[in-house]
Design a protein around this motif. Sequence first.
Motif, PDB file in Angstrom:
ATOM      1  N   THR A  41     -10.384   9.807 -13.031  1.00  0.00           N
ATOM      2  CA  THR A  41     -10.956  10.777 -12.095  1.00  0.00           C
ATOM      3  C   THR A  41     -10.518  12.192 -12.436  1.00  0.00           C
ATOM      4  O   THR A  41     -11.323  13.120 -12.442  1.00  0.00           O
ATOM      5  CB  THR A  41     -10.556  10.434 -10.644  1.00  0.00           C
ATOM      6  OG1 THR A  41     -11.029   9.122 -10.345  1.00  0.00           O
ATOM      7  CG2 THR A  41     -11.136  11.432  -9.663  1.00  0.00           C
ATOM      8  N   GLN A  64      -6.813   2.363  -2.668  1.00  0.00           N
ATOM      9  CA  GLN A  64      -7.762   1.542  -1.917  1.00  0.00           C
ATOM     10  C   GLN A  64      -8.761   0.862  -2.837  1.00  0.00           C
ATOM     11  O   GLN A  64      -9.080  -0.322  -2.675  1.00  0.00           O
ATOM     12  CB  GLN A  64      -8.483   2.394  -0.869  1.00  0.00           C
ATOM     13  CG  GLN A  64      -7.584   2.812   0.264  1.00  0.00           C
ATOM     14  CD  GLN A  64      -8.272   3.756   1.230  1.00  0.00           C
ATOM     15  OE1 GLN A  64      -9.471   3.971   1.166  1.00  0.00           O
ATOM     16  NE2 GLN A  64      -7.500   4.318   2.146  1.00  0.00           N
ATOM     17  N   ALA A  65      -9.245   1.598  -3.836  1.00  0.00           N
ATOM     18  CA  ALA A  65     -10.183   1.024  -4.804  1.00  0.00           C
ATOM     19  C   ALA A  65      -9.518  -0.104  -5.597  1.00  0.00           C
ATOM     20  O   ALA A  65     -10.153  -1.132  -5.874  1.00  0.00           O
ATOM     21  CB  ALA A  65     -10.703   2.110  -5.740  1.00  0.00           C
ATOM     22  N   TYR A 125       0.835  -1.193   0.000  1.00  0.00           N
ATOM     23  CA  TYR A 125       0.000   0.000   0.000  1.00  0.00           C
ATOM     24  C   TYR A 125       0.879   1.255   0.000  1.00  0.00           C
ATOM     25  O   TYR A 125       0.703   2.127  -0.835  1.00  0.00           O
ATOM     26  CB  TYR A 125      -0.940  -0.021   1.215  1.00  0.00           C
ATOM     27  CG  TYR A 125      -1.745   1.240   1.368  1.00  0.00           C
ATOM     28  CD1 TYR A 125      -2.915   1.417   0.646  1.00  0.00           C
ATOM     29  CD2 TYR A 125      -1.336   2.242   2.234  1.00  0.00           C
ATOM     30  CE1 TYR A 125      -3.663   2.576   0.780  1.00  0.00           C
ATOM     31  CE2 TYR A 125      -2.079   3.399   2.374  1.00  0.00           C
ATOM     32  CZ  TYR A 125      -3.241   3.558   1.651  1.00  0.00           C
ATOM     33  OH  TYR A 125      -3.981   4.712   1.784  1.00  0.00           O
ATOM     34  N   GLU A 158      -4.634   8.061  -2.559  1.00  0.00           N
ATOM     35  CA  GLU A 158      -5.026   7.113  -1.514  1.00  0.00           C
ATOM     36  C   GLU A 158      -6.355   6.439  -1.861  1.00  0.00           C
ATOM     37  O   GLU A 158      -6.513   5.232  -1.676  1.00  0.00           O
ATOM     38  CB  GLU A 158      -5.115   7.813  -0.165  1.00  0.00           C
ATOM     39  CG  GLU A 158      -3.767   8.209   0.382  1.00  0.00           C
ATOM     40  CD  GLU A 158      -3.850   8.978   1.688  1.00  0.00           C
ATOM     41  OE1 GLU A 158      -2.889   8.885   2.461  1.00  0.00           O
ATOM     42  OE2 GLU A 158      -4.872   9.661   1.936  1.00  0.00           O
ATOM     43  N   ASP A 159      -7.294   7.210  -2.381  1.00  0.00           N
ATOM     44  CA  ASP A 159      -8.600   6.653  -2.758  1.00  0.00           C
ATOM     45  C   ASP A 159      -8.476   5.621  -3.875  1.00  0.00           C
ATOM     46  O   ASP A 159      -9.079   4.549  -3.813  1.00  0.00           O
ATOM     47  CB  ASP A 159      -9.561   7.763  -3.186  1.00  0.00           C
ATOM     48  CG  ASP A 159     -10.011   8.643  -2.035  1.00  0.00           C
ATOM     49  OD1 ASP A 159      -9.820   8.253  -0.858  1.00  0.00           O
ATOM     50  OD2 ASP A 159     -10.552   9.734  -2.312  1.00  0.00           O
ATOM     51  N   VAL A 160      -7.695   5.943  -4.911  1.00  0.00           N
ATOM     52  CA  VAL A 160      -7.596   5.014  -6.039  1.00  0.00           C
ATOM     53  C   VAL A 160      -6.802   3.763  -5.675  1.00  0.00           C
ATOM     54  O   VAL A 160      -7.092   2.680  -6.192  1.00  0.00           O
ATOM     55  CB  VAL A 160      -7.040   5.683  -7.317  1.00  0.00           C
ATOM     56  CG1 VAL A 160      -7.962   6.788  -7.787  1.00  0.00           C
ATOM     57  CG2 VAL A 160      -5.623   6.164  -7.153  1.00  0.00           C
ATOM     58  N   ASP A 195      -4.861  12.790  -1.616  1.00  0.00           N
ATOM     59  CA  ASP A 195      -6.164  12.213  -1.277  1.00  0.00           C
ATOM     60  C   ASP A 195      -6.687  11.336  -2.406  1.00  0.00           C
ATOM     61  O   ASP A 195      -7.181  10.230  -2.178  1.00  0.00           O
ATOM     62  CB  ASP A 195      -7.192  13.304  -0.960  1.00  0.00           C
ATOM     63  CG  ASP A 195      -6.922  13.990   0.363  1.00  0.00           C
ATOM     64  OD1 ASP A 195      -6.233  13.398   1.214  1.00  0.00           O
ATOM     65  OD2 ASP A 195      -7.412  15.118   0.548  1.00  0.00           O
ATOM     66  N   LEU A 196      -6.577  11.829  -3.620  1.00  0.00           N
ATOM     67  CA  LEU A 196      -7.002  11.059  -4.783  1.00  0.00           C
ATOM     68  C   LEU A 196      -6.203   9.765  -4.890  1.00  0.00           C
ATOM     69  O   LEU A 196      -6.763   8.685  -5.102  1.00  0.00           O
ATOM     70  CB  LEU A 196      -6.825  11.883  -6.063  1.00  0.00           C
ATOM     71  CG  LEU A 196      -7.002  11.118  -7.381  1.00  0.00           C
ATOM     72  CD1 LEU A 196      -8.431  10.623  -7.535  1.00  0.00           C
ATOM     73  CD2 LEU A 196      -6.590  11.981  -8.553  1.00  0.00           C
ATOM     74  N   ARG A 213      -7.402   4.601 -12.725  1.00  0.00           N
ATOM     75  CA  ARG A 213      -8.495   5.224 -11.961  1.00  0.00           C
ATOM     76  C   ARG A 213      -8.182   6.687 -11.659  1.00  0.00           C
ATOM     77  O   ARG A 213      -9.058   7.540 -11.735  1.00  0.00           O
ATOM     78  CB  ARG A 213      -8.751   4.478 -10.655  1.00  0.00           C
ATOM     79  CG  ARG A 213      -9.505   3.192 -10.833  1.00  0.00           C
ATOM     80  CD  ARG A 213      -9.747   2.543  -9.479  1.00  0.00           C
ATOM     81  NE  ARG A 213     -10.497   1.336  -9.613  1.00  0.00           N
ATOM     82  CZ  ARG A 213     -11.800   1.245  -9.423  1.00  0.00           C
ATOM     83  NH1 ARG A 213     -12.477   2.297  -9.044  1.00  0.00           N
ATOM     84  NH2 ARG A 213     -12.429   0.093  -9.574  1.00  0.00           N
TER      85      ARG A 213
END
Length: 86
Positions: free
Chosen positions: A59, A25-26, A1, A21-23, A18-19, A55
């Motif tokens: 986005t 995790q996805a 990670y 980290e989100d992608v 932030d973006l 991703r």
Amino acid sequence: YGRLVAVLTKQFGVSSLDLVEDVVQAALIEAMQSWGKRGIPDNPSAWLFRVARNRAIDTMRRDGLLQRYQSTVATSEVISTESQLD
């Protein structure tokens, strides 16, 4: 990670943390779902990187289009308001 977040943050910039980290995790969630059905790919790290990167790009494209649309609407509203004042 952590390594994946670091690589993508370097590529997209700290302002996109932030973006990123989100992608990531996805991508991990997608890996759990996909790999359970199709098996683990030959290079799991590359698979995760590619999915997360794609991703993020999707986005950013979507957000860019949204920003351009909002900018166009705002400009149209200003022009409309100014013409009403004249």
